[in-house]
Design an enzyme around this catalytic site. Structure first.
Site, short mmCIF file in Angstrom:
data_model
loop_
_atom_site.label_atom_id
_atom_site.label_comp_id
_atom_site.label_asym_id
_atom_site.label_seq_id
_atom_site.Cartn_x
_atom_site.Cartn_y
_atom_site.Cartn_z
N LYS A 35 52.35 37.74 40.06
CA LYS A 35 53.30 38.45 40.93
C LYS A 35 54.21 39.30 40.03
O LYS A 35 53.88 40.40 39.70
CB LYS A 35 54.14 37.48 41.75
CG LYS A 35 53.36 36.35 42.36
CD LYS A 35 52.66 36.71 43.63
CE LYS A 35 51.98 35.47 44.19
NZ LYS A 35 51.20 35.71 45.36
N TRP B 51 50.99 27.05 51.45
CA TRP B 51 50.73 26.65 50.05
C TRP B 51 51.13 25.20 49.80
O TRP B 51 50.41 24.44 49.15
CB TRP B 51 51.41 27.58 49.06
CG TRP B 51 50.74 28.92 49.00
CD1 TRP B 51 51.30 30.13 49.31
CD2 TRP B 51 49.39 29.20 48.61
NE1 TRP B 51 50.37 31.13 49.15
CE2 TRP B 51 49.20 30.59 48.72
CE3 TRP B 51 48.32 28.41 48.20
CZ2 TRP B 51 47.99 31.23 48.43
CZ3 TRP B 51 47.10 29.03 47.91
CH2 TRP B 51 46.95 30.41 48.02
N ASP C 263 56.88 24.70 43.18
CA ASP C 263 55.91 25.80 43.01
C ASP C 263 56.69 27.10 43.21
O ASP C 263 57.10 27.42 44.32
CB ASP C 263 54.79 25.65 44.05
CG ASP C 263 53.82 26.84 44.05
OD1 ASP C 263 54.03 27.79 43.26
OD2 ASP C 263 52.86 26.82 44.85
N1 PMP Z 1 51.32 28.88 45.48
C1 PMP Z 1 51.92 29.99 45.91
C2 PMP Z 1 53.33 29.93 46.37
C3 PMP Z 1 51.22 31.21 45.92
O1 PMP Z 1 51.82 32.32 46.34
C4 PMP Z 1 49.88 31.23 45.50
C5 PMP Z 1 49.10 32.51 45.53
N2 PMP Z 1 49.46 33.34 44.50
C6 PMP Z 1 49.29 30.03 45.07
C7 PMP Z 1 50.05 28.88 45.07
C8 PMP Z 1 47.86 29.98 44.59
O2 PMP Z 1 47.79 30.62 43.37
P1 PMP Z 1 46.45 30.75 42.52
O3 PMP Z 1 45.59 31.73 43.24
O4 PMP Z 1 46.95 31.26 41.19
O5 PMP Z 1 45.83 29.42 42.40
#
Ligand code: PMP
Length: 406
Positions: free
Chosen positions: A231, A117, A206
């Site tokens: 989550k 991520w 994040d």
């Molecule tokens: N950052 C992290 C740490 C994640 O676990 C996730 C996936 N839930 C994301 C970013 C991407 O999230 P989203 O699908 O809401 O864009």
């Protein structure tokens, strides 16, 4: 085959399990909100009813995470991925206002890459431009195969730039199962000692994959903490920002000085000025999130939830270590950097991993396959997974070890 909720345990990594009692109440509100005869998703977002939800939700997050008065709690859409872009645009605008004379090469964005991520976020910064990306550390360089993310590298390897526009990290990498240690004395903790307070460099975290699973240490030192809701909080669609007030900047003024204009829905100052109601928000997600936090409060709030999550991950890692000692499992992440929320491992031996997943599925233990990028097995122990449910998984794994270890 049709299954009931009570017949399965849902270990999805997000969207993930939510408390049944909350969903039952939400289902009622969806049909008839507070005796209005109108469902929540059918009300105006400008109504007093919804205004109350926005304020209550912000208040609950404030109380549970002890958000200091220096920070605002904001709501937006676009998911965590939306913030990969918004972080760059808002914080480069801030930097431009502070240092209009600098060239693009002198606007450096520091990314701590500890998993897939944070890697993606750094790539988005590179794509948007307006400054240069400095990878402070890439955890793959210290893993055995140089390809996987398996630990938080030692602090001595972190190469921060002098005065970056911001420092970015991801607290818990869902895909990989790598997490900064919650023990500030651990070498796998975030290297706060490298961030000089007097430089006032914004630190961005994040927190999407661990948000509301325990208190956030050093919250006040962050310029921004953000998380997608899907989550521990509620249905997807909502993104929560906890942003320090000096980072709510006039991006139009920055654009006049040469910064990139910021799309209006991504502009943190605009979101704040409109009490997170510049345009129609994800009302249902916010409503369910409010109910989830009321439920969490009744459970004892963050301190109690932290203890529960600690016990859950401890009993799971114990049995996984037992399987590893017997040569049946290989845990993907080094001990000091293990995630509380997401446990990733491989089952060794021809056909054993498929067998594990197949037998688990038959036993009602659902969604245990690893992320498509890394494979293996991934367990996610979000708040709605109880200790009893974790014990059911642990017993299953213990039995599997008994039958399959050499
Ligand atoms: N950052 C992290 C740490 C994640 O676990 C996730 C996936 N839930 C994301 C970013 C991407 O999230 P989203 O699908 O809401 O864009």
């Amino acid at each position: 085959m049709s299954l009931e909720r009570t017949q399965v345990i849902n270990f999805n990594s997000g969207p993930c399990a939510l408390p049944t009692s909350v969903l039952e109440e939400a289902a009622k509100g969806l049909l008839n909100y507070k005796g209005t005869g109108i469902g929540l998703a059918e009300l105006s977002h400008r109504s007093g009813y919804f205004g109350q939800i926005v304020n209550d939700l912000a208040g609950l997050i404030r109380t549970q995470l002890e958000v200091p008065p220096t920070h605002e709690v904001l709501f937006t859409q676009g998911g965590a991925t939306g913030q990969f872009s918004a972080v760059v645009l808002n914080l480069l605008a801030r930097h431009r206002l502070l240092y209009p004379e600098l060239s693009e090469e002198e606007r450096v964005m520091d990314y701590v890459v500890t998993g897939n991520w944070s890697k993606k976020a750094s790539e988005e910064a590179g794509r948007l431009g307006g400054g240069v990306v400095n990878v402070v550390t890439d955890a793959r360089t210290v893993s055995e195969d140089h390809k996987s993310f398996a630990s938080i590298p030692p602090h001595t390897s972190f190469q921060f730039s002098k005065k970056p526009a911001f420092v970015y990290y991801c607290e818990n990498e869902t895909i990989d199962g790598v997490q900064f240690s919650t023990d500030p004395a651990s070498p796998a903790a975030f290297p706060w000692e490298s961030i000089k307070e007097e430089d006032f460099v914004p630190v961005v975290g994040d927190y999407s994959s661990s948000f509301l699973s325990r208190p956030i240490p050093d919250l006040a030192r962050h310029a921004l903490i953000y998380a997608g809701a899907q989550k521990n909080l509620g249905p997807a669609g909502l993104t929560v920002l906890i942003v320090r007030k000096d980072c709510l900047v006039d991006t139009d003024a920055a654009a006049k000085l040469g910064a990139q204009p910021v799309p209006i829905t991504m502009d943190w100052k605009v979101i704040h000025a409109n009490n997170s109601l510049y345009n129609t928000p994800p009302m249902f997600s916010m409503y369910v999130s409010q109910l989830v936090l009321e439920h969490a409060q009744a459970q004892g709030g963050m301190p109690a939830i932290k203890l529960m999550n600690e016990r859950k991950k401890d009993i799971l890692y114990d049995v996984l270590d037992e399987g590893a000692a017997k040569g049946l499992f290989r845990l993907r992440v080094e001990k000091a950097s293990r995630s509380w929320m997401n446990q990733t491992f491989h089952v060794l031996g021809a056909g054993k991993e498929e067998l594990f997943l197949e037998q688990a599925d038959k036993a009602g233990l659902k969604a245990l396959a690893g992320h498509r990028q890394v494979g293996g097995v991934r367990v996610s122990l979000y708040n709605a997974i109880s200790e009893e449910q974790t014990e059911v998984l642990v017993s299953f794994i213990r039995e599997f070890i008994k039958e399959n270890a050499a």
